[in-house]
Write a protein that holds these residues in place. Sequence first.
Motif, short mmCIF file in Angstrom:
data_model
loop_
_atom_site.label_atom_id
_atom_site.label_comp_id
_atom_site.label_asym_id
_atom_site.label_seq_id
_atom_site.Cartn_x
_atom_site.Cartn_y
_atom_site.Cartn_z
N LEU A 167 0.82 -1.21 0.00
CA LEU A 167 0.00 0.00 0.00
C LEU A 167 0.86 1.26 0.00
CD1 LEU A 167 -2.83 -1.02 2.50
CD2 LEU A 167 -2.94 -0.91 0.02
N VAL A 224 0.75 9.33 -5.81
CA VAL A 224 1.00 10.76 -5.53
C VAL A 224 2.03 11.32 -6.50
CG1 VAL A 224 1.90 12.37 -3.81
CG2 VAL A 224 0.34 10.55 -3.10
N ILE A 250 0.73 4.16 -2.80
CA ILE A 250 0.49 5.58 -2.47
C ILE A 250 1.59 6.46 -3.03
CG2 ILE A 250 0.34 7.21 -0.54
CD1 ILE A 250 -0.97 4.92 1.07
#
Length: 375
Positions: free
Chosen positions: A179, A187, A183
Motif C-alpha cells: 500500500l 502521488v 500511495i
Amino acid sequence: MNQCGFELSATEGKKSEAHIQGDWAMGNSVPSFKSVKPQIEEHGYVQIDLKSDQLGHWDSRLMLFLFELERYCNEHNITLNMTELPSAAQDLLHQASAFPVRESGQKIIYASSLLTQVGQHALGLYKQTQVMLTFVGEVCLSSLRLLRGKACFRQRDLWLIMQECGPGALAIVTLISLLVGLILAFVGAMQLKIFGAQIYVANLVGLGMAREMGAMMTAIIMAGRTGAAFASQLGSMRVNEEIDALETLGISPVDFLVLPRMLALIVMLPLLCLYADLMGILGGLLVSVSLLDISVVEYLIQTKSALDLNDFLTGLIKSSVFGVLVALSGCLSGMQCGRSSSSVGDAATSAVVAGIVSVVVADAVLTVVYQIIGF
C-alpha cells in the motif's frame, strides 16, 4: 452476644452522657446515627461525654457510627469527649479524621504550584533516564558475554522468537509495504504526469522505499506488533514472579530473556526491510502499468538504473538500528512492569509509544548523518 445500644442521658445544663453498650459487631443489630440524631437536636446539647464501660466487642460498625457522630458534632459546635473510649478506637478515629471527606458530587483537588509540578516531572525524568541507562549498560555487558560465549540462553528460544518476528510478520509487512508503494506511485504520478515524466515514478518509488520508507514502515510495524508482544511477555513473567525465580537461580534475566529477543530483531528486521522494499516496488509497478501506460520491462529497467547497492545499504543500516531500538523499548517496558495485571497493558502501551518515537528520531538523525557524509 449482648444487645448493643446507644443511650443519651442529660446531666447538668446542656451536657449529656452517652453510654455505649453491648457488642457492636457483625451479627448484632446496631443503632444508626440517623436514629440518634433527632435526640441530640431536640435537647440542643453543647457537650457529649462518651462512656464505654459497658462496651463489649466492637468492629468497624462502631467506628462508622462514631465517625458520623464526630463529624456532626464538629459541624454544630458540640464538644465531643472521647477520652473514655478504648485507645484503639481513638487512634482509628484520629486516622479517619486526617483525610478530607468528599461530599456527593464533590471532587477533592490537591493543588500544587507550577514549580512543584516542574520539579516532580524533572525528578521523574531523571529517574527514568537512570533506569534506561542502567538497562542499556546491562544489555551491553550481556552482549560482551555473548561474544565470549558465556551468555546464558537457550538457542531454541532464539529460533522460536526469530520465527515469530520474521515469517510471522510477513503478512502485515506485505500489506503495508504494498500500500505504501501504491500511495507513493499514485502521488508522484499526479505531479509527474503534468510534465510528461511518468517514467520517473519508478525512481521515486524505488529510492523512497529503499532509502526511507521500507526500513521505517517495517520498524513501526514491528514496534506495534513485536515490541508490544515483548513487553507483554516479560510483563506477565514479572507478574508471575518468573523473573524473580531466574534471579534466585543465579540466571541473568537480561541474558536469558532480553538478549535472544534483541538478536532476533537485529537479524530479522533487515530481511523484512528488503522484503518491504520489494513489495513497495511491486506496488509502484501496479500503479505504473495500470494508470501510466508504462510496461513492466520499462519500469524494471528504470528502477534498476535509479538504484544501486548503497541505496539498499542505507536502508539495511537503518533497519538494524531500528531493530535494536524496538527490542530495547519492548524489553525495558516489560522488565519495568509492575505486579498487577493492569501494569501489563500499561507496559505494552509504553513499549509501542517508546518504540515508534525512538524509530522516528533515529531515522531523522541517520538521514542527517547520511546527508553530511554524502552516503
